[in-house]
Design an enzyme around this catalytic site. Structure first.
Site, PDB file in Angstrom:
ATOM      1  N   GLU A 273       0.969  -1.244   0.186  1.00  0.00           N
ATOM      2  CA  GLU A 273       0.078   0.162  -0.092  1.00  0.00           C
ATOM      3  C   GLU A 273       1.285   0.951  -0.012  1.00  0.00           C
ATOM      4  O   GLU A 273       0.283   2.049   0.729  1.00  0.00           O
ATOM      5  CB  GLU A 273      -0.555  -0.181   0.952  1.00  0.00           C
ATOM      6  CG  GLU A 273      -2.218  -1.067   1.588  1.00  0.00           C
ATOM      7  CD  GLU A 273      -2.382  -0.924   3.233  1.00  0.00           C
ATOM      8  OE1 GLU A 273      -2.026  -0.350   3.543  1.00  0.00           O
ATOM      9  OE2 GLU A 273      -3.774  -2.039   2.936  1.00  0.00           O
ATOM     10  N   GLY A 275       2.082   4.929  -0.779  1.00  0.00           N
ATOM     11  CA  GLY A 275       1.168   6.451  -1.082  1.00  0.00           C
ATOM     12  C   GLY A 275       2.342   7.793  -1.513  1.00  0.00           C
ATOM     13  O   GLY A 275       2.557   7.260  -2.632  1.00  0.00           O
ATOM     14  N   TYR A 316       3.568  18.342  10.982  1.00  0.00           N
ATOM     15  CA  TYR A 316       4.863  17.444  11.934  1.00  0.00           C
ATOM     16  C   TYR A 316       5.979  18.220  11.380  1.00  0.00           C
ATOM     17  O   TYR A 316       7.061  17.070  11.320  1.00  0.00           O
ATOM     18  CB  TYR A 316       4.512  16.141  10.586  1.00  0.00           C
ATOM     19  CG  TYR A 316       3.680  15.785  10.018  1.00  0.00           C
ATOM     20  CD1 TYR A 316       2.328  14.866  10.700  1.00  0.00           C
ATOM     21  CD2 TYR A 316       3.664  15.697   8.963  1.00  0.00           C
ATOM     22  CE1 TYR A 316       1.141  14.368  10.017  1.00  0.00           C
ATOM     23  CE2 TYR A 316       2.873  14.499   7.822  1.00  0.00           C
ATOM     24  CZ  TYR A 316       1.993  14.961   8.713  1.00  0.00           C
ATOM     25  OH  TYR A 316       1.166  13.697   7.599  1.00  0.00           O
ATOM     26  N   CYS A 355      -3.040  33.902   8.866  1.00  0.00           N
ATOM     27  CA  CYS A 355      -2.951  34.488  10.060  1.00  0.00           C
ATOM     28  C   CYS A 355      -2.791  33.692  11.273  1.00  0.00           C
ATOM     29  O   CYS A 355      -3.524  33.465  11.798  1.00  0.00           O
ATOM     30  CB  CYS A 355      -4.320  35.476  10.409  1.00  0.00           C
ATOM     31  SG  CYS A 355      -4.270  37.058   9.091  1.00  0.00           S
ATOM     32  N   GLU A 356      -1.768  33.409  11.253  1.00  0.00           N
ATOM     33  CA  GLU A 356      -1.438  32.324  12.038  1.00  0.00           C
ATOM     34  C   GLU A 356       0.221  32.017  12.129  1.00  0.00           C
ATOM     35  O   GLU A 356       1.063  32.354  11.274  1.00  0.00           O
ATOM     36  CB  GLU A 356      -1.462  30.447  11.823  1.00  0.00           C
ATOM     37  CG  GLU A 356      -3.217  30.306  11.936  1.00  0.00           C
ATOM     38  CD  GLU A 356      -3.410  30.096  13.038  1.00  0.00           C
ATOM     39  OE1 GLU A 356      -3.333  29.975  13.971  1.00  0.00           O
ATOM     40  OE2 GLU A 356      -5.028  29.598  12.902  1.00  0.00           O
ATOM     41  N   TYR A 384       0.908  14.535   0.632  1.00  0.00           N
ATOM     42  CA  TYR A 384      -0.283  14.739   1.575  1.00  0.00           C
ATOM     43  C   TYR A 384      -0.447  16.695   1.511  1.00  0.00           C
ATOM     44  O   TYR A 384      -0.017  17.086   2.016  1.00  0.00           O
ATOM     45  CB  TYR A 384       0.189  15.035   2.666  1.00  0.00           C
ATOM     46  CG  TYR A 384       0.257  12.924   2.788  1.00  0.00           C
ATOM     47  CD1 TYR A 384      -0.820  12.672   3.011  1.00  0.00           C
ATOM     48  CD2 TYR A 384       1.067  11.839   2.752  1.00  0.00           C
ATOM     49  CE1 TYR A 384      -1.069  10.786   3.305  1.00  0.00           C
ATOM     50  CE2 TYR A 384       0.990  10.605   2.862  1.00  0.00           C
ATOM     51  CZ  TYR A 384      -0.407  10.179   2.818  1.00  0.00           C
ATOM     52  OH  TYR A 384      -0.025   8.647   3.289  1.00  0.00           O
TER      53      TYR A 384
HETATM   54  C1  LIG Z   1      -1.831   6.537   4.472  1.00  0.00           C
HETATM   55  C2  LIG Z   1      -1.564   4.835   4.624  1.00  0.00           C
HETATM   56  C3  LIG Z   1      -1.380   4.487   4.330  1.00  0.00           C
HETATM   57  C4  LIG Z   1       0.098   5.227   2.657  1.00  0.00           C
HETATM   58  O1  LIG Z   1       0.945   5.682   3.726  1.00  0.00           O
HETATM   59  P1  LIG Z   1       2.300   6.548   3.184  1.00  0.00           P
HETATM   60  O2  LIG Z   1       2.905   7.001   3.871  1.00  0.00           O
HETATM   61  O3  LIG Z   1       1.489   7.521   2.422  1.00  0.00           O
HETATM   62  O4  LIG Z   1       3.275   5.178   2.246  1.00  0.00           O
HETATM   63  C5  LIG Z   1      -1.113   3.019   3.296  1.00  0.00           C
HETATM   64  N1  LIG Z   1      -2.076   2.254   3.881  1.00  0.00           N
HETATM   65  C6  LIG Z   1      -3.036   2.747   4.456  1.00  0.00           C
HETATM   66  C7  LIG Z   1      -4.110   2.075   5.315  1.00  0.00           C
HETATM   67  C8  LIG Z   1      -3.002   4.680   4.689  1.00  0.00           C
HETATM   68  O5  LIG Z   1      -4.100   4.241   5.307  1.00  0.00           O
END
Ligand SMILES: *Cc1c(COP(=O)(O)O)cnc(C)c1O
Length: 427
Positions: A273, A275, A316, A355-356, A384
């Site tokens: 998964e 991202g 972060y 304004c922060e 993100y």
């Molecule tokens: C956000 C997320 C990811 C991906 O995370 P990254 O840090 O962007 O690679 C994978 N699996 C699940 C379930 C997520 O919620």
């Protein structure tokens, strides 16, 4: 590492001058490279080709439907965390069987939509959630598969906000509890509990937590099989680290070199998964300098993008390399890192108009001198970035542009003032 590079002091996205896009589309603007997205996907596909692997790109990192379309065409599945993301994936023409649905708080409406769509797996976080999924599947006469999220209790040694793999989190169940869940629900006909999901927080700088997690999960898989259960897939979730600075994280083949040998011949399909490792450096955000000013001993550049456009530094303390879009050739950066020091730079804070006091993109950063109207590129903003943007301060969200070779296209228009009030009733 990506397709953003300087030619004669001018920043290009693939073969398009970034300044040209800014002139035509305005600023702030997110600019994505299709080639970078696809090359990151291909590298993961190739690295894990020895196993039966499905890559489920995590939509929440960067979710424009045009991006999802070419990812689906390239064979990607999708990791979704809401009904809205399911909608996006289906709009993009995704193969529903390659969708996995994660998240601790799925509503009945979202579950029914996903059952109807025929997604691949529901990733289950608790007994109550599983019982509810079974009820809804039985009522709607649908059949689905589920992966139980098991907490391997591996400390990812990362930022506290994004650590999800240790025992004390709201996510998943621990290894001992997993056997009981399989014993109680493992032979249901409507929801086939037949996979394990492990999710570690991302941004790790080593592959060790992944290998450790797999090593802890394999004995559980054996035990469950010995008890008569089917376990045919392992969803190794949580993305891999992304290159925010040059070459500081393991590559897809580094991950594969640790993980593939552990899973070979184990009869487990692998689901990944990723991202941010796919999209972080596939996008930049470009902003224009509105003003420069001296405040005490500090110099500031106030730009036309703020925390509503890119919240990661404020949220972060994330690092984004920032550099002018046009520089003298001796000031072309040879790498993107926090400590890059070149002759002819000055130390400034780069801040937004919101304004922060937390509205900054960089503090005490060495960059070439900038003046009013210069363009700045905020690198590795693909993940993100836009997807966490907001209308705070009633600011219109930026445009999104996709570059493909020497072409570019607006894939989401800049929002208008009318968009801001469109849902507000006239009472
Ligand atoms: C956000 C997320 C990811 C991906 O995370 P990254 O840090 O962007 O690679 C994978 N699996 C699940 C379930 C997520 O919620």
């Amino acid at each position: 590492m990506d397709s953003f590079s300087y030619k004669k002091g001018q920043l290009f996205a693939e073969e398009v001058a970034v300044s040209l896009i800014a002139a035509e589309v305005g600023t702030p603007v997110y600019i994505y490279s299709k080639a970078t997205f696809l090359s990151h996907l291909a590298k993961i596909q190739e690295a894990f080709a020895q196993l039966d692997t499905t890559i489920c790109y995590s939509i929440k990192a960067c979710s424009n439907v045009n991006i999802l379309k070419f990812m689906a065409d390239a064979g990607s599945g999708f990791d979704i965390v809401s009904g809205g993301e399911l909608y996006r994936a289906l709009q993009a023409g995704a193969d529903a069987s390659k969708i996995v649905f994660a998240g601790v708080g799925k509503t009945d409406k979202e579950i029914l939509e996903a059952l109807q769509a025929g997604i691949g797996y529901f990733n289950i976080e608790s007994e109550q959630e599983l019982a509810n999924l079974i009820t809804l599947a039985e009522q709607s006469g649908t059949v689905t598969k589920a992966a139980l999220r098991v907490n391997p209790d591996v400390d990812y040694k990362t930022h506290a906000y994004i650590t999800t793999g240790t025992k004390e989190t709201k996510f998943g169940v621990d290894i001992e509890r997993a056997r009981k869940v399989f014993a109680d629900y493992g032979d249901n006909k409507s929801v086939k509990l037949c996979a394990i999901h492990v999710h570690l927080g991302s941004s790790g700088k080593t592959i060790d937590p992944y290998c450790e997690a797999v090593e802890k999960i394999l004995p559980l898989v054996e035990q469950l099989r010995a008890e008569g259960h089917t376990v045919d897939a392992l969803d190794l979730g949580g993305g891999f680290g992304a290159d925010y600075e040059s070459d500081t994280v393991p590559s897809a083949s580094d991950y594969a070199s640790g993980i593939v040998p552990l899973l070979k011949d184990k009869g487990l399909k692998l689901i990944l998964e990723p991202g941010k490792s796919i999209c972080a450096n596939a996008g930049i955000m470009v902003a224009r300098v509105l003003f420069t000013k001296q405040g005490g001993s500090k110099k500031f550049a106030i730009i036309d993008a703020g925390m509503n456009d890119l919240i990661r530094p404020a949220l972060y303390g994330a690092f984004h390399f920032i550099w002018p879009v046009q520089v003298e050739e001796n000031l072309v950066p040879d790498r993107r890192s926090e400590d890059l020091q070149l002759d002819g730079t000055e130390v400034i804070d780069i801040v937004g108009p919101v304004c922060e006091s937390g509205d900054f993109l960089a503090r005490d950063r060495s960059i070439p001198a900038v003046k009013r109207a210069d363009l700045l590129a905020v690198f590795s903003a693909g993940a993100y970035g836009f997807s966490m943007s907001s209308n705070y301060n009633s600011r219109c969200r930026p445009a999104q542009v996709l570059v493909d070779g020497s072409d570019f296209e607006v894939i989401r228009e800049r929002e208008s003032y009318e968009d801001l009030t469109a849902k507000e009733k006239d009472i």
